[in-house]
Design an enzyme around this catalytic site. Structure first.
Site, PDB file in Angstrom:
ATOM      1  N   LYS A 183       2.716   4.650   0.975  1.00  0.00           N
ATOM      2  CA  LYS A 183       3.193   5.288   2.187  1.00  0.00           C
ATOM      3  C   LYS A 183       2.919   6.780   2.026  1.00  0.00           C
ATOM      4  O   LYS A 183       3.668   7.501   1.381  1.00  0.00           O
ATOM      5  CB  LYS A 183       4.685   5.021   2.385  1.00  0.00           C
ATOM      6  CG  LYS A 183       5.159   5.482   3.738  1.00  0.00           C
ATOM      7  CD  LYS A 183       6.547   4.965   4.052  1.00  0.00           C
ATOM      8  CE  LYS A 183       6.933   5.361   5.465  1.00  0.00           C
ATOM      9  NZ  LYS A 183       6.803   6.799   5.721  1.00  0.00           N
ATOM     10  N   CYS A 236      23.350  45.439 -15.263  1.00  0.00           N
ATOM     11  CA  CYS A 236      23.202  44.134 -15.896  1.00  0.00           C
ATOM     12  C   CYS A 236      24.558  43.437 -16.001  1.00  0.00           C
ATOM     13  O   CYS A 236      25.504  44.012 -16.533  1.00  0.00           O
ATOM     14  CB  CYS A 236      22.591  44.311 -17.283  1.00  0.00           C
ATOM     15  SG  CYS A 236      22.562  42.789 -18.243  1.00  0.00           S
ATOM     16  N   GLU A 252       0.838  -1.197   0.000  1.00  0.00           N
ATOM     17  CA  GLU A 252       0.000   0.000   0.000  1.00  0.00           C
ATOM     18  C   GLU A 252       0.871   1.244   0.000  1.00  0.00           C
ATOM     19  O   GLU A 252       2.076   1.169   0.246  1.00  0.00           O
ATOM     20  CB  GLU A 252      -0.952  -0.013   1.198  1.00  0.00           C
ATOM     21  CG  GLU A 252      -0.264  -0.124   2.548  1.00  0.00           C
ATOM     22  CD  GLU A 252      -1.263  -0.441   3.673  1.00  0.00           C
ATOM     23  OE1 GLU A 252      -1.927  -1.487   3.592  1.00  0.00           O
ATOM     24  OE2 GLU A 252      -1.356   0.365   4.608  1.00  0.00           O
ATOM     25  N   ASP A 301       2.652  10.613   2.785  1.00  0.00           N
ATOM     26  CA  ASP A 301       3.486  11.524   3.550  1.00  0.00           C
ATOM     27  C   ASP A 301       2.580  12.317   4.488  1.00  0.00           C
ATOM     28  O   ASP A 301       2.235  13.465   4.233  1.00  0.00           O
ATOM     29  CB  ASP A 301       4.216  12.465   2.582  1.00  0.00           C
ATOM     30  CG  ASP A 301       5.547  12.897   3.144  1.00  0.00           C
ATOM     31  OD1 ASP A 301       5.880  12.465   4.262  1.00  0.00           O
ATOM     32  OD2 ASP A 301       6.242  13.656   2.472  1.00  0.00           O
ATOM     33  N   TYR A 332      -5.823   2.133   7.671  1.00  0.00           N
ATOM     34  CA  TYR A 332      -5.299   0.890   7.109  1.00  0.00           C
ATOM     35  C   TYR A 332      -5.008  -0.182   8.154  1.00  0.00           C
ATOM     36  O   TYR A 332      -4.651  -1.292   7.824  1.00  0.00           O
ATOM     37  CB  TYR A 332      -4.018   1.168   6.307  1.00  0.00           C
ATOM     38  CG  TYR A 332      -3.044   2.099   7.002  1.00  0.00           C
ATOM     39  CD1 TYR A 332      -2.299   1.669   8.089  1.00  0.00           C
ATOM     40  CD2 TYR A 332      -2.893   3.414   6.571  1.00  0.00           C
ATOM     41  CE1 TYR A 332      -1.425   2.520   8.734  1.00  0.00           C
ATOM     42  CE2 TYR A 332      -2.006   4.281   7.208  1.00  0.00           C
ATOM     43  CZ  TYR A 332      -1.277   3.830   8.295  1.00  0.00           C
ATOM     44  OH  TYR A 332      -0.421   4.678   8.932  1.00  0.00           O
ATOM     45  N   CYS A 385      20.767  44.724 -25.058  1.00  0.00           N
ATOM     46  CA  CYS A 385      21.543  43.809 -24.216  1.00  0.00           C
ATOM     47  C   CYS A 385      21.747  42.489 -24.954  1.00  0.00           C
ATOM     48  O   CYS A 385      20.805  41.909 -25.491  1.00  0.00           O
ATOM     49  CB  CYS A 385      20.811  43.563 -22.902  1.00  0.00           C
ATOM     50  SG  CYS A 385      21.612  42.335 -21.859  1.00  0.00           S
ATOM     51  N   CYS A 388      16.872  44.148 -17.078  1.00  0.00           N
ATOM     52  CA  CYS A 388      17.872  44.964 -17.744  1.00  0.00           C
ATOM     53  C   CYS A 388      17.126  45.912 -18.679  1.00  0.00           C
ATOM     54  O   CYS A 388      16.283  45.489 -19.463  1.00  0.00           O
ATOM     55  CB  CYS A 388      18.824  44.079 -18.547  1.00  0.00           C
ATOM     56  SG  CYS A 388      19.885  45.031 -19.650  1.00  0.00           S
ATOM     57  N   LYS A 409      11.250   3.084   0.390  1.00  0.00           N
ATOM     58  CA  LYS A 409      11.288   4.525   0.137  1.00  0.00           C
ATOM     59  C   LYS A 409      11.656   4.820  -1.312  1.00  0.00           C
ATOM     60  O   LYS A 409      12.614   4.258  -1.843  1.00  0.00           O
ATOM     61  CB  LYS A 409      12.321   5.188   1.064  1.00  0.00           C
ATOM     62  CG  LYS A 409      11.932   5.178   2.536  1.00  0.00           C
ATOM     63  CD  LYS A 409      10.805   6.163   2.798  1.00  0.00           C
ATOM     64  CE  LYS A 409      10.599   6.457   4.268  1.00  0.00           C
ATOM     65  NZ  LYS A 409      11.612   7.291   4.867  1.00  0.00           N
ATOM     66  N   CYS A 417      25.536  43.268 -19.948  1.00  0.00           N
ATOM     67  CA  CYS A 417      25.827  44.417 -20.809  1.00  0.00           C
ATOM     68  C   CYS A 417      26.221  45.663 -20.030  1.00  0.00           C
ATOM     69  O   CYS A 417      26.621  46.659 -20.622  1.00  0.00           O
ATOM     70  CB  CYS A 417      24.617  44.734 -21.682  1.00  0.00           C
ATOM     71  SG  CYS A 417      23.227  45.409 -20.751  1.00  0.00           S
TER      72      CYS A 417
HETATM   73 ZN   LIG Z   1      21.741  43.725 -20.098  1.00  0.00          ZN
END
Ligand SMILES: [Zn+2]
Length: 665
Positions: free
Chosen positions: A116, A409, A114, A118, A229, A432, A427, A315, A412
């Site tokens: 598991k 930036c 079955e 969490d 269960y 660029c 930017c 697991k 550039c």
């Molecule tokens: Zn740039």
């Protein structure tokens, strides 16, 4: 209504509410709207208010209530609540089987597998059918009395089913798991984010935290769910499988992902199957539990330490791991967005090695208090790109450094702007290099012009050599232009030119997507193409007209409107036209008019985007999200969570073969 009539009405209301509760919360079947059910509950509540002498402990009105507790009472378990030993591979499962076979020589073993979940383990006690006590595991021997909180969970009956044929007189104890669905977890977190509050790291901890609240209103506000269960009380069961059957008959929710297997090889197949389904399940699982099915053998095998010998938790590869942040760097997108990402010490997560993880934006880094040098939890689930969940503050040495978003930036040197109210920094330099490169990459990507052979390195070279200044220049490239470039033989240059020329005309939706308008993804491009069928109409539309398109909101409409008012973009459109690139005007048919489709997973006979286009071409709607109004969910290979959602909403689910029939291909 006199008193006797009120009493009768109260009994009837309780029965009807309980009936629908069971269908909805235990069987996942909705046969009445939540609003209608609320209305019935309200009537019951009012009647009980007037005639409190008719309130019973199993009345639906008694699920949330009472004052917050000062502390939890301790509860001694009638038998220990065990925790399971783990196995991380099939070999470890085989070794486990070998160990237990030695203890019960000559016995024939069969197994039960079955999920598991969490979640958070709890124990329930019913007395003469009535829920009297719910407890946490605690240390296994003594837990805490959390009855008030468990009563808020609608899938847990306050009274056991009386007509199951099972004798419910006396005391019945059973155990199971309380958990939060992925959807509910996301809902709670997005509300937390809206309020500027802490984001929860995982559903398990949130479920546990909810059950351990002294005020049951908090648990009630989080829609917890449950699976049971383990039947502790002897009701005649001979196998673990029968425990499930009895629990189900008593009216509790049991998982449908269970399987009895004759040997571990069968178990292995089932585990593999569910590991594939893992991401499409509506709740998180972290493995499978494998149990010796025969209860007599269980008793003979007994317990070692705190763990039973007769069960083991297999697991799945963890979707989280811990590692160190070596550096935080910036990537630049086609709209100039600066996205910080973590450079990680490589670590294995969910079966693959991860060395980068997104950090989304500067606010996110600040909110999570992530620093360079931190040991962090990284997460990788399904197709989602790896992300940093949180730092482990206790492991800090003091040498960690803060990350500052660059003000220029990194590509550039242009200035970085971040408009008020936006989380994304960009930017501002339209020339660029990074923006240009990403723009071209977007233009040739699969959902757009779909030109093969134009990888990042080639795009960079084309820009560096000034062979192109924007994507439209691609269509003017000649073999002679390409040949001098690094790693270009005559043949591959010819192939690339040929491949570019063959893609000059594409569909309108792809063309719109290729333009790279902010907020206009593949879906939205499709909606626009559907609605307007003509680029000029989109160009001349007001924001209001654009908002008329279903699925286009204020933000998107504004972005499109502004894009077409920018002279640079109009120039770009003209240039595309001049170079012969454009879209094919299509006459749509009406074969699928009025029908809506969502595709999940990948199709074997065509790309998903193409199939969606075909649907639109035939007059149907291809949308992205599953709702009760959806006509068909098409399921391909490796479907996502949409499948489970569609099934729970009762949407018609079809496979590829059926889909092809509808498309007549
Ligand atoms: Zn740039």
């Amino acid at each position: 209504m006199n008193k006797e009539e009120a009493r009768q009405r109260i009994i009837k209301l309780r029965e009807v509410i309980n009936f629908h509760r069971y269908n909805y919360h235990v069987l996942d079947r909705q046969d009445i709207s939540e609003a209608a059910l609320d209305s019935l509950k309200h009537e019951l509540w009012e009647l009980e208010e007037k005639y409190p002498e008719f309130i019973t402990p199993d009345s639906p009105t008694q699920r949330v209530g009472g004052k917050p507790l000062e502390k939890f009472e301790k509860v001694k378990h009638i038998s220990p609540m065990l925790s399971l030993a783990d196995a991380f591979s099939y070999e470890e499962l085989l070794a486990w089987e070998e160990r237990i076979k030695k203890l019960i020589p000559g016995e024939n073993l069969d197994f039960f597998a079955e999920l598991k979940i969490d979640g958070f383990a709890v124990s329930l006690t019913y007395e003469n059918g009535l829920l009297v006590e719910g407890a946490t595991r605690g240390d296994g021997k003594v837990g805490e009395n959390v009855t008030q909180n468990l009563k808020t969970i609608e899938s847990i009956p306050l009274r056991l089913n009386e007509d199951s044929g099972i004798n419910i007189k006396g005391r019945i104890v059973m155990r199971g798991e309380v958990f939060l669905s992925k959807q509910e977890f996301d809902r709670i977190n997005s509300e937390q984010a809206k309020k500027g509050l802490q984001i929860y790291a995982n559903p398990r901890n949130l479920a546990a935290g909810s059950i351990r609240q002294l005020d049951s209103k908090i648990a009630a506000a989080r829609k917890l769910d449950s699976f049971f269960y383990n039947l502790v009380t002897d009701l005649g069961q001979k196998t673990h499988e029968e425990e499930h059957e009895i629990i189900e008959k008593l009216g509790l929710k049991t998982s449908k992902y269970v399987k009895k297997c004759e040997n571990l090889a069968q178990i292995k197949d089932y585990i593999d199957d569910l590991e594939n389904k893992r991401d499409s399940l509506p709740y998180q699982i972290d493995g499978m539990v494998v149990i010796v099915n025969n209860l007599d053998l269980e008793n003979r095998l007994g317990i070692v330490g705190k763990a039973p010998r007769w069960a083991i938790a297999y697991k799945f590869p963890a979707e989280q791991a811990t590692t160190k942040i070596l550096d935080i760097q910036i990537s630049i997108g086609r709209t100039g967005a600066l996205t910080p990402f973590a450079v990680l010490e490589p670590v294995k997560v969910a079966g693959s090695t991860v060395s980068r993880a997104t950090l989304h934006n500067a606010d996110e880094i600040k909110r999570k208090d992530i620093r360079i040098g931190d040991t962090v939890i990284v997460q990788k689930a399904g197709d989602i790109i790896p992300e940093v969940v949180e730092p482990i503050r206790g492991l800090r040495s003091g040498k960690e450094t803060f990350f500052n978003m660059p003000t220029i930036c990194p590509m550039c040197g242009g200035s970085v702007i971040r408009p008020a109210g936006e989380v994304i920094a960009r930017c501002a330099n339209v020339n660029c290099f990074a923006i240009q490169r990403e723009r071209v990459k977007h233009f040739v990507s699969k959902g757009a012009f779909d030109i093969e052979g134009l990888g990042e390195k080639i795009v960079e070279q084309l820009l560096e050599e000034d062979l192109i200044s924007d994507p439209s220049d691609l269509f003017e490239l000649t073999v002679g232009d390409l040949e001098p470039l690094e790693r270009f033989a005559e043949k591959s240059a010819a192939n690339l030119v040929q491949s570019i020329q063959s893609k000059k005309k594409i569909s309108l939706s792809k063309f719109i997507y290729a333009l790279g308008i902010r907020y206009v993804g593949i879906q939205t491009a499709g909606l626009l193409a559907d609605y307007f069928a003509d680029l000029e109409k989109i160009e001349t539309s007001s924001e209001e007209d654009l908002r008329d398109v279903e699925g286009v909101g204020d933000k998107v409409a504004n972005s499109i409107f502004r894009w077409f008012r920018n002279p640079k973009n109009l120039e770009y459109l003209e240039k595309l036209e001049k170079h012969g690139a454009g879209y094919i005007k299509e006459e749509k048919t009406k074969e699928l008019e009025g029908l809506s489709f969502v595709i999940t997973g990948s199709l074997s006979f065509m790309a998903r985007e193409e199939a969606e286009e075909l649907i639109r071409h035939k007059g149907g709607k291809a949308s992205g999200s599953v709702s009760t109004n959806l006509d068909y969910l098409v399921v391909g290979e490796n479907p996502g969570s949409k499948l489970a959602k569609a099934e729970s909403l009762g949407v018609r689910v079809i496979d590829e073969a059926e889909f092809k029939k509808i498309l007549k291909i």
